[in-house]
Write a protein that holds these residues in place. Structure first.
Motif, PDB file in Angstrom:
ATOM      1  N   GLU A 209     -13.209  32.224 -16.384  1.00 59.26           N
ATOM      2  CA  GLU A 209     -12.062  32.193 -15.488  1.00 59.26           C
ATOM      3  C   GLU A 209     -12.463  32.712 -14.133  1.00 59.26           C
ATOM      4  O   GLU A 209     -13.337  33.550 -14.009  1.00 59.26           O
ATOM      5  CB  GLU A 209     -10.956  33.126 -16.001  1.00 59.26           C
ATOM      6  CG  GLU A 209     -10.283  32.697 -17.255  1.00 59.26           C
ATOM      7  CD  GLU A 209      -9.020  33.526 -17.491  1.00 59.26           C
ATOM      8  OE1 GLU A 209      -8.350  33.266 -18.487  1.00 59.26           O
ATOM      9  OE2 GLU A 209      -8.751  34.434 -16.686  1.00 59.26           O
ATOM     10  N   TYR A 210     -11.746  32.226 -13.151  1.00 61.14           N
ATOM     11  CA  TYR A 210     -11.822  32.921 -11.877  1.00 61.14           C
ATOM     12  C   TYR A 210     -10.796  34.030 -11.997  1.00 61.14           C
ATOM     13  O   TYR A 210      -9.658  33.882 -11.607  1.00 61.14           O
ATOM     14  CB  TYR A 210     -11.373  32.008 -10.720  1.00 61.14           C
ATOM     15  CG  TYR A 210     -12.298  30.857 -10.412  1.00 61.14           C
ATOM     16  CD1 TYR A 210     -11.857  29.554 -10.567  1.00 61.14           C
ATOM     17  CD2 TYR A 210     -13.575  31.087  -9.939  1.00 61.14           C
ATOM     18  CE1 TYR A 210     -12.686  28.497 -10.244  1.00 61.14           C
ATOM     19  CE2 TYR A 210     -14.406  30.030  -9.621  1.00 61.14           C
ATOM     20  CZ  TYR A 210     -13.950  28.733  -9.779  1.00 61.14           C
ATOM     21  OH  TYR A 210     -14.765  27.700  -9.456  1.00 61.14           O
ATOM     22  N   GLY A 211     -11.149  35.134 -12.584  1.00 62.36           N
ATOM     23  CA  GLY A 211     -10.111  36.134 -12.828  1.00 62.36           C
ATOM     24  C   GLY A 211     -10.187  37.291 -11.868  1.00 62.36           C
ATOM     25  O   GLY A 211      -9.289  38.102 -11.782  1.00 62.36           O
ATOM     26  N   ASP A 212     -11.305  37.378 -11.194  1.00 63.52           N
ATOM     27  CA  ASP A 212     -11.482  38.533 -10.328  1.00 63.52           C
ATOM     28  C   ASP A 212     -10.573  38.410  -9.111  1.00 63.52           C
ATOM     29  O   ASP A 212     -10.593  37.411  -8.411  1.00 63.52           O
ATOM     30  CB  ASP A 212     -12.944  38.577  -9.881  1.00 63.52           C
ATOM     31  CG  ASP A 212     -13.294  39.883  -9.263  1.00 63.52           C
ATOM     32  OD1 ASP A 212     -14.180  40.557  -9.797  1.00 63.52           O
ATOM     33  OD2 ASP A 212     -12.678  40.226  -8.241  1.00 63.52           O
ATOM     34  N   LYS A 213      -9.781  39.439  -8.885  1.00 65.82           N
ATOM     35  CA  LYS A 213      -8.802  39.352  -7.799  1.00 65.82           C
ATOM     36  C   LYS A 213      -9.475  39.274  -6.436  1.00 65.82           C
ATOM     37  O   LYS A 213      -8.871  38.901  -5.454  1.00 65.82           O
ATOM     38  CB  LYS A 213      -7.827  40.519  -7.860  1.00 65.82           C
ATOM     39  CG  LYS A 213      -8.460  41.878  -7.612  1.00 65.82           C
ATOM     40  CD  LYS A 213      -7.402  42.961  -7.695  1.00 65.82           C
ATOM     41  CE  LYS A 213      -7.900  44.342  -7.380  1.00 65.82           C
ATOM     42  NZ  LYS A 213      -9.103  44.769  -8.077  1.00 65.82           N
TER      43      LYS A 213
ATOM     44  N   TYR B 112     -12.043  37.341  -5.870  1.00 67.56           N
ATOM     45  CA  TYR B 112     -12.791  36.092  -5.736  1.00 67.56           C
ATOM     46  C   TYR B 112     -12.524  35.457  -4.374  1.00 67.56           C
ATOM     47  O   TYR B 112     -11.403  35.319  -3.955  1.00 67.56           O
ATOM     48  CB  TYR B 112     -12.389  35.104  -6.843  1.00 67.56           C
ATOM     49  CG  TYR B 112     -13.204  33.846  -6.771  1.00 67.56           C
ATOM     50  CD1 TYR B 112     -12.751  32.737  -6.050  1.00 67.56           C
ATOM     51  CD2 TYR B 112     -14.465  33.776  -7.346  1.00 67.56           C
ATOM     52  CE1 TYR B 112     -13.523  31.602  -5.940  1.00 67.56           C
ATOM     53  CE2 TYR B 112     -15.237  32.642  -7.235  1.00 67.56           C
ATOM     54  CZ  TYR B 112     -14.764  31.552  -6.524  1.00 67.56           C
ATOM     55  OH  TYR B 112     -15.531  30.435  -6.419  1.00 67.56           O
TER      56      TYR B 112
ATOM     57  N   LEU C 230      -7.152  30.135  -7.042  1.00 67.69           N
ATOM     58  CA  LEU C 230      -8.455  30.397  -7.627  1.00 67.69           C
ATOM     59  C   LEU C 230      -8.542  31.769  -8.296  1.00 67.69           C
ATOM     60  O   LEU C 230      -9.335  31.984  -9.181  1.00 67.69           O
ATOM     61  CB  LEU C 230      -9.561  30.266  -6.575  1.00 67.69           C
ATOM     62  CG  LEU C 230      -9.918  28.828  -6.197  1.00 67.69           C
ATOM     63  CD1 LEU C 230     -10.960  28.814  -5.114  1.00 67.69           C
ATOM     64  CD2 LEU C 230     -10.417  28.068  -7.417  1.00 67.69           C
ATOM     65  N   GLN C 231      -7.710  32.657  -7.842  1.00 64.28           N
ATOM     66  CA  GLN C 231      -7.805  34.014  -8.367  1.00 64.28           C
ATOM     67  C   GLN C 231      -7.515  34.118  -9.863  1.00 64.28           C
ATOM     68  O   GLN C 231      -7.898  35.072 -10.497  1.00 64.28           O
ATOM     69  CB  GLN C 231      -6.876  34.974  -7.601  1.00 64.28           C
ATOM     70  CG  GLN C 231      -7.553  35.690  -6.468  1.00 64.28           C
ATOM     71  CD  GLN C 231      -7.679  34.816  -5.244  1.00 64.28           C
ATOM     72  OE1 GLN C 231      -7.120  33.719  -5.213  1.00 64.28           O
ATOM     73  NE2 GLN C 231      -8.402  35.276  -4.245  1.00 64.28           N
ATOM     74  N   SER C 232      -6.815  33.169 -10.408  1.00 64.75           N
ATOM     75  CA  SER C 232      -6.550  33.315 -11.840  1.00 64.75           C
ATOM     76  C   SER C 232      -6.690  31.994 -12.585  1.00 64.75           C
ATOM     77  O   SER C 232      -6.048  31.752 -13.578  1.00 64.75           O
ATOM     78  CB  SER C 232      -5.153  33.892 -12.065  1.00 64.75           C
ATOM     79  OG  SER C 232      -4.197  33.001 -11.494  1.00 64.75           O
ATOM     80  N   ALA C 233      -7.515  31.140 -12.061  1.00 68.90           N
ATOM     81  CA  ALA C 233      -7.641  29.837 -12.708  1.00 68.90           C
ATOM     82  C   ALA C 233      -8.601  29.921 -13.888  1.00 68.90           C
ATOM     83  O   ALA C 233      -9.635  30.569 -13.840  1.00 68.90           O
ATOM     84  CB  ALA C 233      -8.140  28.810 -11.709  1.00 68.90           C
TER      85      ALA C 233
END
Lengths: 361, 104
Positions: free
Chosen positions: A5-9, A11, B32-35
């Motif tokens: 995931e692009y989970g890092d806030k 990013y 993008l932050q939570s995709a």
């Protein structure tokens, strides 16, 4: 499996760079804990370890490089775990070992070179070790070796070389004193020498010249004895004679003057002229022309241009002394000759000769 | 200009690298932050498989001859190598569309 995931806030907000290191560099980084980047605005940065210098180049890829902290998947993993992509990069830095870039240091030190106490107050641009580490694109070890090679000394915290003309005067006085005092060049008393010449020149320059042109042999009764190097003193006088005249001599005449100048027991040889003078071939009488290495351009293409401007055809033995200082990792004398010259063979001596690749106009 | 220090973190982490051809596209409705990008797993042969959307990509694990150092900013002028990347998962094969089973 992993849910990526692009989970890092953060990013998209991270400034993350990738630098490609070889295995030796990784080990070195683990050991030394840090590298440094050196260079002024306008220069391409170099990466330095404590002993080596590397050019840094930015490379672009059309692929996406997704960086995932802690990514490690095996066939055994059953539970899906989440890993966050911290960044996506399209560029990375490549490093390549290179020659320490010390020419700038030589030129900067020239500007603040010592040329006599009377002129000290007008000297500008003196440099400390810290200044050098910020300005010179080389590792600390290479910088210190470079300073040693230039005969630089630290005075009041500043690195100083001695201006060439002034050093010549200083050394001449030392050599004349040898004759006057009937000291052997194999055993010169350093402290007495410095003291006797004190009124003419500061003791540190007398000592510097003796250390540049000789080495310590022993200490006795509170005095330090120096042995002059025959090679270095012969070269000193060759340079002295050639630079103070019109620059060209007949060889016989030159050898006579040269011999007369030297201390008893020192014998001048042709190879002392390497990097100092050109001895003519195919000409009678044979001539000697001043051509000091230090006058030549630093960039290889410009250097060859200059050399072929002085002489259309060069024999291998004659040109090599004027190319050795240009070599480094991946760059040999032969590779330079191959790149910049056309070669042929001297029909008489069978030696290799070189001409410019450029058309002579 | 003073030198710029690149310091190694006390215990650098090990990061992974996933290399994909081109760029990963996300529907514009999702930030993008939570995709969620996709699912990654190893099959029984040890070949990494990546599912993105309706596509299945096969890849391979490559040990890097030249490991990457991951540099992040450290203060105003410095850099910190916070992690090292010693292998990458490369996906170059053409994606195979995954057909959803109907019903159930």
């Amino acid at each position: 499996g992993i849910n990526a995931e692009y989970g890092d806030k953060n990013y998209g907000n991270y400034d993350i760079r990738l630098i490609e290191l070889n295995k030796e560099l990784v080990e070195l980084l683990r050991k030394e804990r840090e590298f440094v980047l050196r260079g002024e605005g306008g220069e391409d940065a170099v990466l330095c370890t404590s002993t080596q210098t590397f050019e840094v180049r930015e490379c672009t890829t059309s692929n996406s490089l997704l960086l995932v902290p802690g990514l490690g998947i095996t066939t055994e993993e059953r539970q899906p775990t989440v890993r966050h992509v911290t960044a996506t990069n399209f560029t990375y830095y490549e490093v390549k070992l290179c020659r320490a870039k010390l020419d700038k240091m030589r030129n900067l030190l020239k500007r603040s070179a010592f040329r006599g106490e009377e002129l000290e107050s007008s000297i500008e641009g003196r440099l400390t070790t810290k200044d050098l580490l910020g300005l010179i694109q080389a590792s600390e070890k290479e910088i210190r070796a470079g300073l040693d090679g230039l005969g630089a000394v630290e005075l009041d915290g500043y690195w100083r070389t001695v201006e060439t003309e002034y050093l010549t005067t200083v050394m001449s006085r030392v050599l004349m004193l040898l004759v006057e005092k009937e000291w052997s060049w194999e055993r010169v008393p350093l402290i007495s020498c410095c003291k006797t010449l004190e009124e003419l020149q500061p003791p540190f320059v007398s000592e510097l010249s003796l250390r540049l042109y000789g080495s310590q042999t022993d200490e006795e009764g509170g005095e330090v004895y120096m042995r002059l190097s025959e090679d270095k003193v012969c070269r000193f006088y060759a340079e002295y004679i050639l630079s103070s005249s019109a620059g060209m001599f007949h060889l016989d005449e030159f050898m006579e003057v040269w011999n007369d100048a030297l201390p008893e027991g020192m014998e001048p040889r042709r190879n002392h002229l390497r990097g100092i003078a050109l001895v003519s071939r195919n000409r009678a009488p044979v001539t000697v022309t001043h051509l000091p290495l230090s006058d030549l351009p630093v960039d290889p293409a410009s250097r060859f241009s200059y050399l072929f401007g002085r002489q259309e055809k060069w024999h291998q033995d004659d040109i090599i002394p004027y190319l050795e200082d240009l070599t480094g990792p991946g760059q040999t004398v032969n590779s330079l000759l191959l790149k910049h010259c056309r070669s042929s063979t001297d029909p008489v001596t069978k030696e290799k000769t070189y001409n410019s690749r450029q058309r002579q106009s | 200009m003073p030198e710029v220090v690149v310091r190694l973190k006390d215990s650098p982490d090990r990061w992974g690298l996933v290399e994909l051809q081109g760029t990963v596209e996300c529907p514009s409705s999702v930030t993008l932050q939570s995709a969620h990008i996709g699912d990654l797993h190893m099959d029984e042969r040890g070949v990494p498989q990546l599912v993105i959307g309706h596509h299945l990509l096969s890849g391979k694990v490559q040990k890097l001859d030249k490991p990457f150092g991951v540099m992040e900013r450290d203060g105003e002028r410095g850099w910190r190598v916070c992690a090292l990347v010693e292998e990458k998962y490369v996906f170059r094969t053409r994606p195979k569309p995954i057909i959803e089973k109907t019903g159930g």
